[in-house]
Enzyme design. Structure first.
Site, PDB file in Angstrom:
ATOM      1  N   GLY A   9      -8.024   3.570 -46.732  1.00 25.41           N
ATOM      2  CA  GLY A   9      -9.434   3.973 -46.716  1.00 25.41           C
ATOM      3  C   GLY A   9      -9.750   4.856 -47.915  1.00 25.41           C
ATOM      4  O   GLY A   9     -10.525   5.805 -47.826  1.00 25.41           O
ATOM      5  N   GLY A  12     -13.554   5.558 -49.343  1.00 25.85           N
ATOM      6  CA  GLY A  12     -14.570   6.221 -48.530  1.00 25.85           C
ATOM      7  C   GLY A  12     -14.937   7.603 -49.055  1.00 25.85           C
ATOM      8  O   GLY A  12     -14.481   8.019 -50.122  1.00 25.85           O
ATOM      9  N   GLN A  13     -15.751   8.309 -48.263  1.00 28.25           N
ATOM     10  CA  GLN A  13     -16.288   9.611 -48.696  1.00 28.25           C
ATOM     11  C   GLN A  13     -15.172  10.611 -48.984  1.00 28.25           C
ATOM     12  O   GLN A  13     -15.172  11.273 -50.011  1.00 28.25           O
ATOM     13  CB  GLN A  13     -17.225  10.184 -47.620  1.00 28.25           C
ATOM     14  CG  GLN A  13     -17.994  11.408 -48.089  1.00 28.25           C
ATOM     15  CD  GLN A  13     -18.585  12.225 -46.937  1.00 28.25           C
ATOM     16  OE1 GLN A  13     -18.264  12.020 -45.778  1.00 28.25           O
ATOM     17  NE2 GLN A  13     -19.448  13.162 -47.273  1.00 28.25           N
ATOM     18  N   ASP A  35      -7.789  -0.019 -49.689  1.00 26.20           N
ATOM     19  CA  ASP A  35      -8.999  -0.133 -48.864  1.00 26.20           C
ATOM     20  C   ASP A  35      -9.195  -1.609 -48.531  1.00 26.20           C
ATOM     21  O   ASP A  35      -8.515  -2.473 -49.094  1.00 26.20           O
ATOM     22  CB  ASP A  35     -10.223   0.443 -49.606  1.00 26.20           C
ATOM     23  CG  ASP A  35     -11.240   1.046 -48.635  1.00 26.20           C
ATOM     24  OD1 ASP A  35     -11.576   2.221 -48.764  1.00 26.20           O
ATOM     25  OD2 ASP A  35     -11.707   0.305 -47.723  1.00 26.20           O
ATOM     26  N   ILE A  36     -10.143  -1.878 -47.668  1.00 29.32           N
ATOM     27  CA  ILE A  36     -10.383  -3.268 -47.245  1.00 29.32           C
ATOM     28  C   ILE A  36     -11.037  -4.083 -48.368  1.00 29.32           C
ATOM     29  O   ILE A  36     -10.907  -5.285 -48.435  1.00 29.32           O
ATOM     30  CB  ILE A  36     -11.220  -3.319 -45.943  1.00 29.32           C
ATOM     31  CG1 ILE A  36     -11.368  -4.733 -45.379  1.00 29.32           C
ATOM     32  CG2 ILE A  36     -12.606  -2.720 -46.131  1.00 29.32           C
ATOM     33  CD1 ILE A  36     -10.698  -4.933 -44.062  1.00 29.32           C
ATOM     34  N   ARG A  37     -11.743  -3.382 -49.268  1.00 28.45           N
ATOM     35  CA  ARG A  37     -12.339  -4.027 -50.438  1.00 28.45           C
ATOM     36  C   ARG A  37     -12.239  -3.092 -51.636  1.00 28.45           C
ATOM     37  O   ARG A  37     -12.046  -1.890 -51.462  1.00 28.45           O
ATOM     38  CB  ARG A  37     -13.835  -4.320 -50.201  1.00 28.45           C
ATOM     39  CG  ARG A  37     -14.111  -5.536 -49.350  1.00 28.45           C
ATOM     40  CD  ARG A  37     -15.612  -5.825 -49.272  1.00 28.45           C
ATOM     41  NE  ARG A  37     -16.320  -4.791 -48.517  1.00 28.45           N
ATOM     42  CZ  ARG A  37     -16.427  -4.765 -47.186  1.00 28.45           C
ATOM     43  NH1 ARG A  37     -15.902  -5.714 -46.463  1.00 28.45           N
ATOM     44  NH2 ARG A  37     -17.070  -3.793 -46.583  1.00 28.45           N
ATOM     45  N   TYR A 143     -17.036   7.481 -31.147  1.00 21.77           N
ATOM     46  CA  TYR A 143     -16.250   8.101 -32.221  1.00 21.77           C
ATOM     47  C   TYR A 143     -15.463   9.294 -31.684  1.00 21.77           C
ATOM     48  O   TYR A 143     -14.254   9.415 -31.918  1.00 21.77           O
ATOM     49  CB  TYR A 143     -17.230   8.541 -33.314  1.00 21.77           C
ATOM     50  CG  TYR A 143     -16.623   9.275 -34.475  1.00 21.77           C
ATOM     51  CD1 TYR A 143     -15.748   8.639 -35.346  1.00 21.77           C
ATOM     52  CD2 TYR A 143     -16.963  10.609 -34.723  1.00 21.77           C
ATOM     53  CE1 TYR A 143     -15.219   9.322 -36.431  1.00 21.77           C
ATOM     54  CE2 TYR A 143     -16.441  11.285 -35.804  1.00 21.77           C
ATOM     55  CZ  TYR A 143     -15.571  10.641 -36.659  1.00 21.77           C
ATOM     56  OH  TYR A 143     -15.055  11.319 -37.718  1.00 21.77           O
ATOM     57  N   LYS A 147     -11.425   9.863 -31.397  1.00 22.86           N
ATOM     58  CA  LYS A 147     -10.733  10.969 -32.065  1.00 22.86           C
ATOM     59  C   LYS A 147      -9.964  11.819 -31.049  1.00 22.86           C
ATOM     60  O   LYS A 147      -8.867  12.281 -31.326  1.00 22.86           O
ATOM     61  CB  LYS A 147     -11.724  11.831 -32.854  1.00 22.86           C
ATOM     62  CG  LYS A 147     -12.262  11.144 -34.119  1.00 22.86           C
ATOM     63  CD  LYS A 147     -11.152  10.930 -35.137  1.00 22.86           C
ATOM     64  CE  LYS A 147     -11.637  10.201 -36.390  1.00 22.86           C
ATOM     65  NZ  LYS A 147     -10.542   9.813 -37.287  1.00 22.86           N
TER      66      LYS A 147
HETATM   67  N1  SER Z   1     -19.284  13.794 -40.135  1.00 27.58           N
HETATM   68  C1  SER Z   1     -18.849  13.044 -39.003  1.00 27.58           C
HETATM   69  C2  SER Z   1     -19.960  12.311 -38.381  1.00 27.58           C
HETATM   70  O1  SER Z   1     -21.076  12.770 -38.447  1.00 27.58           O
HETATM   71  C3  SER Z   1     -18.250  13.962 -37.982  1.00 27.58           C
HETATM   72  O2  SER Z   1     -16.860  13.879 -38.069  1.00 27.58           O
HETATM   73  O3  SER Z   1     -19.741  11.283 -37.819  1.00 27.58           O
END
Ligand code: SER
Length: 312
Positions: A9, A12-13, A35-37, A143, A147
């Site tokens: 990944g 990503g950010q 990464d995937i792309r 999410y 986690k």
């Molecule tokens: N920044 C993340 C979100 O907003 C929180 O881990 O999903």
């Protein structure tokens, strides 16, 4: 000896800035980005890069063997807002990628794992202010559920199989170089881009929604420092609370106005308001400070100044 690192990944950010920093620290050839792309030219062109699917165990295992990987940073995940739109895939990606990496460590193919957790592990029944490390955790988002389950599995793999996995509960992360992808805290990045381009911003959260946030420089330092810490300093094997600043949309808008006086903010909360309302407003990170000397550099004022300087 330098670690041999695989970042999953990497485009990503967080992955983007992490890749750049780890390459500076340990040498370009020692940091394999994947990464995937091929999504980010800075990452793809600055050193070794592989296209892999985080859900494919064989692909990850193959890279580990070919590159003699010692440490994996697993940064691939669906964030809170995106996960609500695709719960089954979010669960699949967020959980099974973690199992793949934990199982590689269990069978001693790698030595160390970094896996990010989030303030999303907390829920509406958690104490909102100065949220403790150990408290009620009833996450209400897909999410957050993924986690929290992930944290339990990290601790289990440490206790039962001796796996060295290290984790941080990131707050909302703010960076100028890479856009965020599908989080509830993303407004705190969008607001800067719109302030510069349009001098106005319509916020998808209400004016007084206070959330814990952190500048990316601090988040990257925390990630690298927890991985560098001697193993005996790591006392928590689920995930560490981590904090820097907490602010509301009103407060960040006022800070931006100090630099761009014409800037105006309006509010039009959407489905993300409910997610934000279920999360803490501020975090107690005293365990991370005590165990591996965590501290932050950027507060709301210095972060705002730095963001505007870089984006202008
Ligand atoms: N920044 C993340 C979100 O907003 C929180 O881990 O999903």
């Amino acid at each position: 000896m330098n670690p041999k690192i695989l970042i999953i990944g990497a485009c990503g950010q967080i992955g983007t800035e992490l890749t750049v920093k780890l390459r500076k620290l340990y040498g370009t050839e020692n940091v394999i980005a994947s990464d995937i792309r091929k999504l980010n030219t800075d990452v793809v062109n600055s050193g070794p890069f592989e296209v892999i699917n985080a859900l494919d165990f064989n692909q990850i295992e193959h890279l580990v063997e070919v590159h003699h990987i010692t440490d994996i940073y697993l940064m691939a995940a669906l964030l809170s807002a995106t996960a609500e739109k695709n719960p089954a895939f979010a669960w699949d990606l967020n959980m099974n990628s973690l199992f793949h990496v934990l199982n590689l460590a269990k069978s001693k193919k790698i030595k160390k794992i970094f896996w990010p957790s989030s303030i999303a592990v907390f829920g509406p029944t958690t104490p909102k202010e100065n949220t403790p490390q150990y408290t009620i955790m009833e996450p209400s988002t897909v999410y957050g559920i993924s986690k929290q389950a992930g944290e339990r599995w990290c601790e289990y793999y440490h206790n039962i199989y001796g796996v060295d996995v290290r984790s941080i509960r990131y707050p909302g992360l703010i960076s100028w170089s890479t856009p965020p992808g599908g989080g509830t805290t993303d407004y705190a990045v969008d607001i800067f881009h719109k302030a510069i381009a349009d001098k106005k911003y319509e916020c998808f959260l209400s004016a007084e929604t206070k959330m814990p946030m952190m500048y990316m420089d601090d988040a990257i330092d925390a990630t690298i420092n927890i991985m560098k810490a001697p193993v005996e300093e790591i006392k928590i094997h689920s995930s560490y609370n981590l904090a820097a600043m907490s602010f509301t949309p009103t407060e960040i808008a006022a800070e931006i106005k100090k630099h761009i006086p014409e800037f105006e903010i309006t509010y039009n909360p959407d489905f993300r308001q409910k997610i934000a309302d279920s999360w803490p407003a501020s975090i107690d990170d005293s365990d991370a400070r005590k165990d591996w000397n965590w501290n932050y550099k950027f507060d709301l004022e210095s972060m705002t100044k730095d963001m505007l300087e870089h984006l202008s």
